[in-house]
Scaffold this active site. Sequence first.
Site, PDB file in Angstrom:
ATOM      1  N   LYS A   1       0.864  -1.187   0.000  1.00  0.00           N
ATOM      2  CA  LYS A   1       0.000   0.000   0.000  1.00  0.00           C
ATOM      3  C   LYS A   1       0.891   1.223   0.000  1.00  0.00           C
ATOM      4  O   LYS A   1       2.041   1.167   0.423  1.00  0.00           O
ATOM      5  CB  LYS A   1      -0.883   0.012   1.249  1.00  0.00           C
ATOM      6  CG  LYS A   1      -2.137   0.834   1.089  1.00  0.00           C
ATOM      7  CD  LYS A   1      -3.222   0.048   0.359  1.00  0.00           C
ATOM      8  CE  LYS A   1      -4.513   0.808   0.239  1.00  0.00           C
ATOM      9  NZ  LYS A   1      -5.618  -0.075  -0.184  1.00  0.00           N
TER      10      LYS A   1
HETATM   11  P1  NAD Z   1     -13.059   7.670  -2.270  1.00  0.00           P
HETATM   12  O1  NAD Z   1     -12.060   8.728  -2.041  1.00  0.00           O
HETATM   13  O2  NAD Z   1     -13.612   7.488  -3.638  1.00  0.00           O
HETATM   14  O3  NAD Z   1     -14.305   7.865  -1.288  1.00  0.00           O
HETATM   15  C1  NAD Z   1     -14.216   7.989   0.094  1.00  0.00           C
HETATM   16  C2  NAD Z   1     -15.533   8.584   0.566  1.00  0.00           C
HETATM   17  O4  NAD Z   1     -15.600   8.536   1.990  1.00  0.00           O
HETATM   18  C3  NAD Z   1     -15.729  10.041   0.163  1.00  0.00           C
HETATM   19  O5  NAD Z   1     -17.057  10.216  -0.286  1.00  0.00           O
HETATM   20  C4  NAD Z   1     -15.502  10.819   1.466  1.00  0.00           C
HETATM   21  O6  NAD Z   1     -16.225  12.019   1.510  1.00  0.00           O
HETATM   22  C5  NAD Z   1     -16.041   9.814   2.455  1.00  0.00           C
HETATM   23  N1  NAD Z   1     -15.550   9.980   3.822  1.00  0.00           N
HETATM   24  C6  NAD Z   1     -14.285  10.178   4.248  1.00  0.00           C
HETATM   25  N2  NAD Z   1     -14.260  10.280   5.584  1.00  0.00           N
HETATM   26  C7  NAD Z   1     -15.549  10.156   5.992  1.00  0.00           C
HETATM   27  C8  NAD Z   1     -16.187  10.160   7.261  1.00  0.00           C
HETATM   28  N3  NAD Z   1     -15.466  10.329   8.367  1.00  0.00           N
HETATM   29  N4  NAD Z   1     -17.515  10.004   7.303  1.00  0.00           N
HETATM   30  C9  NAD Z   1     -18.243   9.826   6.183  1.00  0.00           C
HETATM   31  N5  NAD Z   1     -17.695   9.795   4.958  1.00  0.00           N
HETATM   32  C10 NAD Z   1     -16.366   9.970   4.872  1.00  0.00           C
HETATM   33  O7  NAD Z   1     -12.399   6.314  -1.729  1.00  0.00           O
HETATM   34  P2  NAD Z   1     -12.748   4.812  -2.089  1.00  0.00           P
HETATM   35  O8  NAD Z   1     -11.801   4.357  -3.111  1.00  0.00           O
HETATM   36  O9  NAD Z   1     -14.208   4.641  -2.277  1.00  0.00           O
HETATM   37  O10 NAD Z   1     -12.305   4.116  -0.723  1.00  0.00           O
HETATM   38  C11 NAD Z   1     -13.170   4.035   0.404  1.00  0.00           C
HETATM   39  C12 NAD Z   1     -12.745   2.849   1.240  1.00  0.00           C
HETATM   40  O11 NAD Z   1     -12.791   1.668   0.431  1.00  0.00           O
HETATM   41  C13 NAD Z   1     -11.308   2.938   1.777  1.00  0.00           C
HETATM   42  O12 NAD Z   1     -11.246   2.294   3.034  1.00  0.00           O
HETATM   43  C14 NAD Z   1     -10.532   2.131   0.758  1.00  0.00           C
HETATM   44  O13 NAD Z   1      -9.317   1.626   1.269  1.00  0.00           O
HETATM   45  C15 NAD Z   1     -11.539   1.032   0.464  1.00  0.00           C
HETATM   46  N6  NAD Z   1     -11.290   0.325  -0.784  1.00  0.00           N
HETATM   47  C16 NAD Z   1     -11.283   0.981  -1.982  1.00  0.00           C
HETATM   48  C17 NAD Z   1     -11.023   0.271  -3.147  1.00  0.00           C
HETATM   49  C18 NAD Z   1     -11.043   0.898  -4.506  1.00  0.00           C
HETATM   50  O14 NAD Z   1     -10.900   0.161  -5.497  1.00  0.00           O
HETATM   51  N7  NAD Z   1     -11.235   2.195  -4.642  1.00  0.00           N
HETATM   52  C19 NAD Z   1     -10.769  -1.116  -3.076  1.00  0.00           C
HETATM   53  C20 NAD Z   1     -10.806  -1.761  -1.849  1.00  0.00           C
HETATM   54  C21 NAD Z   1     -11.069  -1.019  -0.710  1.00  0.00           C
END
Ligand code: NAD
Length: 424
Positions: free
Chosen positions: A113
């Site tokens: 990561k």
């Molecule tokens: P992203 O940046 O697209 O979205 C994150 C969202 O969470 C945003 O809408 C933000 O406003 C919101 N957010 C942040 N802090 C917050 C809080 N305290 N309360 C409410 N909302 C909040 O990110 P993403 O890629 O969707 O990732 C989100 C999670 O999913 C992370 O934990 C990431 O590691 C995990 N994840 C993502 C992927 C991927 O392919 N993008 C894959 C596996 C896991």
Amino acid sequence: MAQAEATITDEFNAFTVAQRQFDIAADHLGLEDGLRLVLRTTKREFTTHFPVQMDNGDVEVFTGYRVQHDLGRGPAKGGIRYHPDVTLDEVKALAMWMTWKCAVVRLPYGGAKGGVVCDPKGMSLAELEKLTRRFTTELAPMIGPDSDIPAPDVNTNSQTMAWIMDTYSMHHGYSIPSVVTGKPVNVGGSEGRVEATGRGVVFTIESAAREIELDLADATVVVQGFGNAGSVAATLLRRDYKCRILAVSDTSGAIYSSAGIDPAQAVAYKRQNGALAGMPGTEPLTNEELLALPCDILIPAALENQILASNADRIQARIIAEAANGPTTPEADQILYENGQMLIPDILANAGGVTVSYFEWVQDKQAFFWKEAEINEKLRLIMTSSFAEVLAMAKQEHVDMRTAAYLIAVSRVADATRVRGIYP
Ligand code: NAD
């Protein structure tokens, strides 16, 4: 144990949480001491402080990390996150979770990561491009299509991946699309990758609903974090299963509607206004109220440490599907398990993202691209068969789903380590 002891500072330290989750599985498996030491320690941790000239001419120095946890089963794989709260321990935890995630769904990868401490919302596109290109250059000795392959995570997207691919390719003098996944389709990205994490979450929810005999039509859903993972999961649950999306949130706050929120409208509203708060036809909620709403399915899709010993008892959902990495602490896991709620752990629930990243990498290496229907079907097979394996393990060993997923993942990584042996 020196590395582990040095990093344990409090119960919310993500790496401490990751190690405690690992220890539960290692104890259950009776893992030998040497192997336990190897697997609860990261392999490489890279820190860089690098300058970027901002639009106003000032020079700022940013800190970035890339951590590889284990390479026993293949090249390292894992996203890059841009966020003001990124720490080395958070990146170490996320790298370790990637190892287990790849093992649960049988991808031939180890875990990695990366992260940069920055506030992307306060930066221009030009500044983000410069930051990304310089960070890629700093990472160049570490990443590569056969060594370590980054992908998008919080606040990074397909454009960020295109800059990483281009920068790495410029250094080599020819295009190397397989150095990174989550790219735009026209430069070697895969159909279905943008939706893959949310779609994978939904496939595991479908399996869980079948197991607990929950009818998904009009099942109520709450989503914390309406970004890539959360908004796609909400959209598919509404469109394909007719679930009712009661509440969604982002950093601006949470919004609620008893009649149901149309995720497509919420996406459009957020695109136009930059935030969900204030969307017409909805009421505002606090984060705590959102988590405690009566609903069938809760999807934490934001960041770590949201479901804790202090609020787990208030969670009413029958299914908790961890789209986010690390949203639940081990104490909260225990409470949810004792309350009979089904938690689909992050290393299973959100593995759809890395699975289609793997498909993208394979397609790039073959320079032969697949249709989206084929990708989605292959993803469904992997998610549903992995869910079934984890559920069978949970029943067989009388453990919660996270421990079951860890038992499978840690066994696979331990077997690979044993058979390869300790060099020299
Ligand atoms: P992203 O940046 O697209 O979205 C994150 C969202 O969470 C945003 O809408 C933000 O406003 C919101 N957010 C942040 N802090 C917050 C809080 N305290 N309360 C409410 N909302 C909040 O990110 P993403 O890629 O969707 O990732 C989100 C999670 O999913 C992370 O934990 C990431 O590691 C995990 N994840 C993502 C992927 C991927 O392919 N993008 C894959 C596996 C896991």
